[in-house]
Scaffold this motif. Sequence first.
Motif, short mmCIF file in Angstrom:
data_model
loop_
_atom_site.label_atom_id
_atom_site.label_comp_id
_atom_site.label_asym_id
_atom_site.label_seq_id
_atom_site.Cartn_x
_atom_site.Cartn_y
_atom_site.Cartn_z
N GLY A 1 0.79 -1.23 0.00
CA GLY A 1 0.00 0.00 0.00
C GLY A 1 0.81 1.27 0.00
N LEU A 2 0.36 2.25 -0.75
CA LEU A 2 0.96 3.58 -0.80
C LEU A 2 -0.01 4.55 -1.44
CD1 LEU A 2 3.66 3.83 -3.63
CD2 LEU A 2 1.77 2.24 -3.66
N LEU A 3 0.25 5.84 -1.26
CA LEU A 3 -0.47 6.89 -1.95
C LEU A 3 0.43 7.46 -3.03
CD1 LEU A 3 -1.97 8.87 1.08
CD2 LEU A 3 -3.05 7.05 -0.25
N HIS A 4 -0.17 7.95 -4.11
CA HIS A 4 0.66 8.56 -5.14
C HIS A 4 -0.10 9.67 -5.87
CE1 HIS A 4 -1.13 6.64 -8.81
NE2 HIS A 4 -1.56 5.79 -7.91
N ILE A 5 0.67 10.59 -6.42
CA ILE A 5 0.15 11.70 -7.22
C ILE A 5 0.84 11.64 -8.58
CG2 ILE A 5 0.05 14.21 -7.48
CD1 ILE A 5 0.11 14.45 -4.47
N GLU A 6 0.07 11.87 -9.62
CA GLU A 6 0.66 11.91 -10.96
C GLU A 6 -0.08 12.94 -11.80
OE1 GLU A 6 -1.92 8.04 -12.47
OE2 GLU A 6 0.20 7.84 -11.97
N ALA A 7 0.67 13.76 -12.51
CA ALA A 7 0.07 14.82 -13.31
C ALA A 7 1.12 15.44 -14.21
CB ALA A 7 -0.53 15.91 -12.42
N PRO A 8 0.70 16.05 -15.33
CA PRO A 8 1.63 16.84 -16.13
C PRO A 8 2.13 18.02 -15.30
CG PRO A 8 -0.40 16.43 -17.33
CD PRO A 8 -0.65 16.03 -15.91
N PRO A 9 3.36 18.49 -15.52
CA PRO A 9 3.86 19.63 -14.76
C PRO A 9 3.05 20.89 -15.05
CG PRO A 9 5.35 19.09 -16.55
CD PRO A 9 4.35 17.98 -16.48
N GLU A 10 3.09 21.82 -14.10
CA GLU A 10 2.27 23.03 -14.17
C GLU A 10 2.53 23.81 -15.46
OE1 GLU A 10 1.35 26.94 -11.35
OE2 GLU A 10 3.12 25.70 -11.01
N GLN A 11 3.80 23.92 -15.85
CA GLN A 11 4.10 24.74 -17.03
C GLN A 11 3.53 24.14 -18.31
OE1 GLN A 11 6.33 23.23 -15.12
NE2 GLN A 11 7.96 22.22 -16.29
N LEU A 12 3.45 22.80 -18.37
CA LEU A 12 2.87 22.15 -19.55
C LEU A 12 1.37 22.39 -19.61
CD1 LEU A 12 3.35 20.37 -22.02
CD2 LEU A 12 2.97 18.38 -20.57
N VAL A 13 0.71 22.33 -18.44
CA VAL A 13 -0.72 22.59 -18.39
C VAL A 13 -1.02 24.03 -18.79
CG1 VAL A 13 -2.75 22.70 -16.89
CG2 VAL A 13 -1.09 20.84 -16.61
N MET A 14 -0.22 24.97 -18.27
CA MET A 14 -0.44 26.38 -18.56
C MET A 14 -0.17 26.74 -20.02
SD MET A 14 -1.59 27.58 -15.76
CE MET A 14 -1.50 29.34 -16.08
N SER A 15 0.82 26.05 -20.61
CA SER A 15 1.18 26.36 -22.00
C SER A 15 0.28 25.66 -23.01
CB SER A 15 2.64 25.97 -22.26
OG SER A 15 2.80 24.55 -22.18
N GLY A 16 -0.50 24.70 -22.52
CA GLY A 16 -1.38 23.98 -23.44
C GLY A 16 -0.67 22.92 -24.25
N GLY A 17 0.47 22.44 -23.75
CA GLY A 17 1.21 21.41 -24.48
C GLY A 17 0.48 20.08 -24.51
N LEU A 18 0.94 19.18 -25.36
CA LEU A 18 0.30 17.88 -25.55
C LEU A 18 1.00 16.82 -24.71
CD1 LEU A 18 -0.21 17.89 -29.42
CD2 LEU A 18 -1.92 18.35 -27.67
N PHE A 19 0.22 15.84 -24.27
CA PHE A 19 0.76 14.67 -23.60
C PHE A 19 0.02 13.44 -24.10
CE2 PHE A 19 0.37 11.37 -20.40
CZ PHE A 19 1.70 11.12 -20.12
N HIS A 20 0.78 12.40 -24.39
CA HIS A 20 0.17 11.15 -24.84
C HIS A 20 0.89 10.03 -24.11
CE1 HIS A 20 -1.70 8.95 -28.56
NE2 HIS A 20 -2.16 8.51 -27.41
N GLY A 21 0.15 9.24 -23.36
CA GLY A 21 0.78 8.18 -22.59
C GLY A 21 -0.12 6.98 -22.45
N LEU A 22 0.42 5.94 -21.88
CA LEU A 22 -0.32 4.70 -21.68
C LEU A 22 -0.10 4.22 -20.26
CD1 LEU A 22 -1.93 2.34 -23.03
CD2 LEU A 22 0.29 1.26 -23.46
N GLN A 23 -1.18 3.86 -19.57
CA GLN A 23 -1.09 3.34 -18.22
C GLN A 23 -1.66 1.93 -18.18
OE1 GLN A 23 -3.61 4.61 -14.62
NE2 GLN A 23 -1.72 5.77 -14.34
N LEU A 24 -0.90 1.03 -17.58
CA LEU A 24 -1.28 -0.38 -17.52
C LEU A 24 -1.25 -0.84 -16.07
CD1 LEU A 24 -1.73 -3.21 -18.90
CD2 LEU A 24 0.77 -3.43 -18.87
N TRP A 25 -2.29 -1.53 -15.64
CA TRP A 25 -2.31 -2.14 -14.30
C TRP A 25 -2.12 -3.64 -14.45
CZ3 TRP A 25 -6.16 0.20 -10.27
CH2 TRP A 25 -6.01 1.61 -10.27
#
Length: 254
Positions: A50-74
């Motif tokens: 067990g653990l807690l986690h945070i994940e997000a694009p960095p603030e500057q990418l969100v503010m600049s409107g940049g693109l992100f494309h990724g894949l998450q697998l459990w």
Amino acid sequence: MVRTGKKFNAQLKWAYPRRYIDGIFDHQDSQGGGGTITNGDTQWMTAGSGLLHIEAPPEQLVMSGGLFHGLQLWVNLPARDKMMAPRYQDIRSGSVQLLTSPDGGALLRVIAGELDGHEGPGITHTPITMVHATLAPGAEVTLPWREDFNGLAYVMAGRGSVGAERRPVHLGQTAVFGAGGSLTVRADEKQDAHTPDLEVVLLGGQPIREPMAHYGPFVMNTKDELMQAFEDFQKGRLGTVPAVHGMSEAGPEA
């Protein structure tokens, strides 16, 4: 995707490189794991006990409107490993195993597991293989595959076909292979103007074949274990996520 987890097994966060897509992603967890991934990098988090986690694009990418494309697998863990200590792996793009088909039409990146004797850097507790393949238009590749593994192909971009029957697949579709010792993927001769190649993730693993109880981010073997996981979370037994710039326990700051 859910941003907190308890015993939900291993989680992969992967930003893959594309000619027209940039991506940056920050991760931080209550066990001290964390980092930033960009094009081609992989983060592998085994939640274990067990653990807690945070994940997000960095603030500057969100503010600049940049693109992100990724894949998450459990990936599920067998019952014997569900309470193991959490683990974090930071896998850079330069450390994956790079292979090519004999004619050079396909580039294969072995991220985890083994392909024809070539091992990827990702260490998993459930036996799996994960490969990111890029096929040029008209290229075809047949890869050896463990017969005790299932087999999947997820199309990230482009169009092509799978199997000896050449069943068509395109962006966003997943093909499930039947029993056998190989996987065949082929890229169509013509791709969309904005997608020069066929990009596909090939993955599979050894079926666990155990009872499963799940709700939200929690995956256990019994209902009682599931209730215990919720109690551990609600009582704060999973620790605290350290604050990082531009993020809080609730996620990216406004």
